[in-house]
Design an enzyme around this catalytic site. Structure first.
Site, PDB file in Angstrom:
ATOM      1  CD  GLN A  44     -45.144  35.402 -36.619  1.00 57.03           C
ATOM      2  OE1 GLN A  44     -44.833  35.071 -35.485  1.00 57.03           O
ATOM      3  NE2 GLN A  44     -46.211  36.134 -36.900  1.00 57.03           N
ATOM      4  CB  ALA A  54      -6.047  29.371 -15.536  1.00 61.59           C
ATOM      5  CG  PHE A  82     -27.227  22.836 -15.849  1.00 59.14           C
ATOM      6  CD1 PHE A  82     -28.505  22.523 -15.451  1.00 59.14           C
ATOM      7  CD2 PHE A  82     -26.743  24.085 -15.537  1.00 59.14           C
ATOM      8  CE1 PHE A  82     -29.288  23.424 -14.752  1.00 59.14           C
ATOM      9  CE2 PHE A  82     -27.504  25.010 -14.847  1.00 59.14           C
ATOM     10  CZ  PHE A  82     -28.785  24.671 -14.444  1.00 59.14           C
ATOM     11  CB  ILE A  83     -23.691  16.450 -16.118  1.00 53.46           C
ATOM     12  CG1 ILE A  83     -22.925  17.318 -15.109  1.00 53.46           C
ATOM     13  CG2 ILE A  83     -22.750  15.509 -16.853  1.00 53.46           C
ATOM     14  CD1 ILE A  83     -21.925  18.275 -15.729  1.00 53.46           C
ATOM     15  CD  GLN A 113     -12.773  18.044 -31.812  1.00 50.84           C
ATOM     16  OE1 GLN A 113     -11.756  17.884 -32.462  1.00 50.84           O
ATOM     17  NE2 GLN A 113     -13.230  17.114 -30.993  1.00 50.84           N
ATOM     18  CD  GLU A 114     -18.161  22.045 -25.685  1.00 54.83           C
ATOM     19  OE1 GLU A 114     -19.166  21.672 -25.059  1.00 54.83           O
ATOM     20  OE2 GLU A 114     -17.220  22.683 -25.151  1.00 54.83           O
ATOM     21  CD  GLN A 166     -43.008  41.321 -53.332  1.00 57.90           C
ATOM     22  OE1 GLN A 166     -43.423  42.255 -52.648  1.00 57.90           O
ATOM     23  NE2 GLN A 166     -42.615  41.464 -54.595  1.00 57.90           N
ATOM     24  N   GLY A 183     -20.371  27.502 -23.661  1.00 57.48           N
ATOM     25  CA  GLY A 183     -19.953  28.893 -23.523  1.00 57.48           C
ATOM     26  C   GLY A 183     -21.047  29.780 -24.067  1.00 57.48           C
ATOM     27  CG  ASN A 203     -24.256  32.675 -28.533  1.00 54.97           C
ATOM     28  OD1 ASN A 203     -23.569  31.661 -28.393  1.00 54.97           O
ATOM     29  ND2 ASN A 203     -25.200  32.762 -29.452  1.00 54.97           N
TER      30      ASN A 203
END
Length: 273
Positions: free
Chosen positions: A232, A74, A50-51, A137-138, A175, A260, A262
């Site tokens: 819709q 990390a 997925f690059i 930032q991304e 309306q 990332g 949600n």
């Protein structure tokens, strides 16, 4: 090695892409690609999926594990600058996506790619922290994209219902339609105000990870909701790809996933509560 790329970028403007995803997805510490030191060089092995712009890129910034014994993942991640002409580097197929058809998305493969020590970006085993510094930032960018996309979809829908004839008038005479547009406009205006505030904070270097996550999560959810309402209100024509609202609907879907997911954004926000 790096000075070569600086000159190359200035002269030729190649496409540079961050190669992050493998099995990791939204979990930055789950990177499986490895770089093992061999004398003064590094041997890179692994793959990325997925690059974005993977077919077009000339240079990739690769995230790889460099300390497999680190107590925390990390603490053992580094970044490398890799020329796509490097022996052992190959590009997979251009993946077929539901939306964003104009943007290529590819797999990248690294098989015993030998990199000089100068290909290391930043400090060894400090790559995770470099990524974390740039991710707000991304995510702010994705939030701003979500608002801009929602505004465009709102305008397309507003113009359509004002023109579409039905029940002896136009759809905008009803309306329920006007109230839907009012809700859309209000939500978009509130989201834009928050994104503007985040941009100001970012310029002052005060944007936190939590606020950037809020912007990404809220604005991309709003983008998806706006796309759904827009389709819709377009009725059957909203399902036709000749209409921009239909293409926008499928394009908007991935915004809640990349950068990332949600669900991860909510968890990052929750940690500060």
């Amino acid at each position: 090695y790096l000075s070569h790329f600086v000159i190359f970028i200035i002269r030729c403007h190649p496409c540079i892409k961050l190669a992050l995803l493998g099995r990791a997805g939204s979990d930055l510490q789950g990177v499986a690609t490895t770089a093992v030191q061999d004398g003064d060089d590094w041997i890179l092995n692994g793959s990325k999926t997925f690059i974005s712009n993977g077919q077009l890129c000339d240079v990739v910034v690769v995230v790889a594990k460099t300390d497999l014994q680190a107590k925390r993942a990390a603490h053992g991640i580094s970044l490398f600058l890799v020329d796509t002409s490097t022996p052992g580097f190959s590009k997979g197929q251009n993946l077929r996506k539901m939306g964003l058809k104009a943007q290529d998305t590819s797999e990248l493969f690294f098989e015993d790619c030998r990199l000089p020590s100068s290909a290391l970006l930043g400090e060894v085993n400090k790559g995770f922290y470099s990524l974390m510094n740039e991710l707000p930032q991304e995510r702010l960018l994705l939030g701003a994209m979500g608002v801009a996309h929602a505004e465009a979809m709102y305008e397309w829908t507003r113009e359509y219902v004002k023109d579409r004839k039905a029940f002896g008038g136009t759809l905008s005479d009803l309306q329920t339609i006007r109230h839907s547009l009012a809700e859309m406009k209000t939500s978009i205006s509130v989201a834009r105000a928050f994104v503007d505030q985040c941009i100001e904070l970012h310029q002052e270097k005060r944007l936190t990870q939590e606020m950037a996550s809020m912007a990404k999560y809220w604005c991309t959810e709003l983008e998806h909701k706006t796309a759904d309402i827009g389709v819709q209100l377009h009725g059957g024509w909203g399902y036709m790809l000749e209409y921009p609202i239909a293409r926008a609907f499928v394009d908007a879907r991935v915004q809640r996933i990349y950068g990332g997911s949600n669900e991860v954004m909510k968890e990052l926000i929750a940690r500060s509560i």
